[in-house]
Design an enzyme around this catalytic site. Structure first.
Site, mmCIF file in Angstrom:
data_model
loop_
_atom_site.group_PDB
_atom_site.id
_atom_site.type_symbol
_atom_site.label_atom_id
_atom_site.label_comp_id
_atom_site.label_asym_id
_atom_site.label_seq_id
_atom_site.Cartn_x
_atom_site.Cartn_y
_atom_site.Cartn_z
ATOM 1 C CG ASP A 42 71.129 -29.400 9.443
ATOM 2 O OD1 ASP A 42 71.399 -28.208 8.949
ATOM 3 O OD2 ASP A 42 70.296 -29.931 9.211
ATOM 4 C CD GLU A 88 69.421 -30.012 5.806
ATOM 5 O OE1 GLU A 88 68.126 -29.435 6.156
ATOM 6 O OE2 GLU A 88 69.470 -31.311 5.927
ATOM 7 C CD GLN A 133 85.414 -32.454 -14.538
ATOM 8 O OE1 GLN A 133 86.542 -31.897 -14.184
ATOM 9 N NE2 GLN A 133 85.363 -33.672 -14.790
ATOM 10 C CG HIS A 192 87.884 -22.275 -17.681
ATOM 11 N ND1 HIS A 192 88.249 -23.594 -18.269
ATOM 12 C CD2 HIS A 192 89.290 -21.698 -17.563
ATOM 13 C CE1 HIS A 192 89.270 -23.771 -18.268
ATOM 14 N NE2 HIS A 192 90.124 -22.658 -17.954
ATOM 15 C CG ASP A 212 97.092 -20.519 -19.982
ATOM 16 O OD1 ASP A 212 96.001 -19.610 -20.335
ATOM 17 O OD2 ASP A 212 96.795 -21.269 -19.125
ATOM 18 C CE LYS A 226 99.789 -22.766 -17.969
ATOM 19 N NZ LYS A 226 98.824 -23.065 -17.328
ATOM 20 C CG ASP A 271 94.695 -16.384 -17.465
ATOM 21 O OD1 ASP A 271 93.656 -16.968 -18.342
ATOM 22 O OD2 ASP A 271 95.616 -17.145 -16.931
ATOM 23 N N GLY A 275 97.682 -19.580 -8.878
ATOM 24 C CA GLY A 275 98.255 -18.494 -8.992
ATOM 25 C C GLY A 275 99.557 -18.927 -9.866
ATOM 26 C CB THR A 326 98.717 -19.951 -15.030
ATOM 27 O OG1 THR A 326 98.244 -21.305 -14.803
ATOM 28 C CG2 THR A 326 98.792 -19.479 -16.589
#
Ligand code: R5P
Length: 306
Positions: A36, A38, A96, A129, A172, A191, A234, A240, A242
């Site tokens: 299922d 889990e 995020q 990041h 960047d 950029k 980087d 891919g 950048t």
């Protein structure tokens, strides 16, 4: 105090490498997914009173690997582990790291809260990041972390494999920490966001369009790539895009050999194949396993665990 290394399903060979280098016992945790969807885990080692290191990178299958990590941590806490350290070379949800729009979840904070709630004491991560933090110790919403950088290891490998006469540049702004730490300089491309209607750079455009509608069309650099062997370094290759733009830029300006390198190779869609075709050498670390993970982050982690 004895230390136990527990390897999650995403990092078994990395965990074994770390344990063997340190002369420590390890266990590949029994983990599986029920029909299922889990997650199930079982730890067979004696844990009571021991410091436990859980090695589990969080790509691919970010949600499943996060859940597996949380279940392992909670289980060992219940078995009275003394201290719980998470070795998570690629920490999912690090991108995020702020609310870009009202109402968004601050996902990395949720991840940190979950880890703290199951008793994780510290995280060891690589080139995160998150907020572009420097290598070293930092606080992730109350969870102590150590951020390591694989940039120097990647450059040492490229020196041996390709050439020792190399110019290293970041594609960047997001690459500035890994570049600074690996080379002591800050050679990075910029950029340029252009308006899709008038074609002018965003800051000169008078069209009334939303900020995020501006397209990233080019990269800029004042450096002279002509006849040079260039490494583009980087923290992450995801779509891919950048890296591809940066490689095309240095090639169009006469670079001799072009190497693309990153700590984390997510390589969405066919970007691995495309970048391999476009470059003279493509390399990432085993923070995430890929066919071009020719550099191991194990020595960095071993050094810290010592
Ligand atoms: C950006 O800040 C990062 O340093 C990377 O350049 C970026 O995340 C790479 O993403 P993509 O491969 O999707 O262009």
């Amino acid at each position: 105090m004895s230390i136990l290394i527990l390897n999650g399903s995403n990092s078994q060979s990395l965990g074994e490498r770390i344990a063997i280098s340190l002369g420590l016992k390890f266990e590949n945790v029994k983990a599986r997914i029920f029909p299922d969807g889990e997650t199930y885990v079982r730890i067979e080692s004696q844990v009571k009173g021991r410091d436990v290191v859980i090695v589990q990178t969080m790509f691919p299958n970010q949600n499943d690997s996060l859940m597996e990590f949380l279940l392992i941590a909670d289980a060992v806490k219940g078995m009275e582990a003394q201290k719980i350290i998470g070795v998570i070379p690629y920490l999912a949800y690090s991108r995020q790291d702020r609310k870009f729009q009202p109402g968004e979840a601050l996902s990395i904070r949720t991840v940190a809260k979950l880890m703290k709630s199951v008793g994780v004491d510290k995280l060891i991560i690589v080139d995160t990041h998150y907020q572009h933090v420097k290598p070293g110790e930092f606080d992730l919403f109350g969870l102590p972390c150590i951020n390591l950088s694989a940039g120097r290891l990647l450059l040492e490998h490229i020196n041996e494999k390709v050439s020792d006469d190399l110019m290293t540049i970041g594609p960047d702004l997001g690459s500035s920490q890994i570049i600074k730490y690996a080379t002591g300089e800050e050679k990075i491309m910029r950029k340029i966001k252009k308006c899709p209607i008038c074609g002018l750079p965003a800051e000169k455009c008078k069209c009334k369009i939303k900020k995020k509608k501006y397209e990233i069309t080019e990269v800029e650099s004042e450096l002279d790539f002509n006849d040079r062997n260039v490494v583009i370094l980087d923290d992450i290759i995801a779509s891919g895009k950048t890296m591809t733009q940066a490689v095309k830029k240095v090639k169009s300006e006469g670079a001799k050999k072009v190497v693309a390198a990153a700590t984390h190779g997510l390589f969405m869609k066919d970007s691995l194949i495309k970048l391999k075709e476009l470059t003279d050498y493509l390399v990432v670390t085993d923070a995430i396993y890929t066919p071009v993970s020719n550099v191991s982050v194990a020595p960095l982690i071993v050094e810290v665990l010592k």
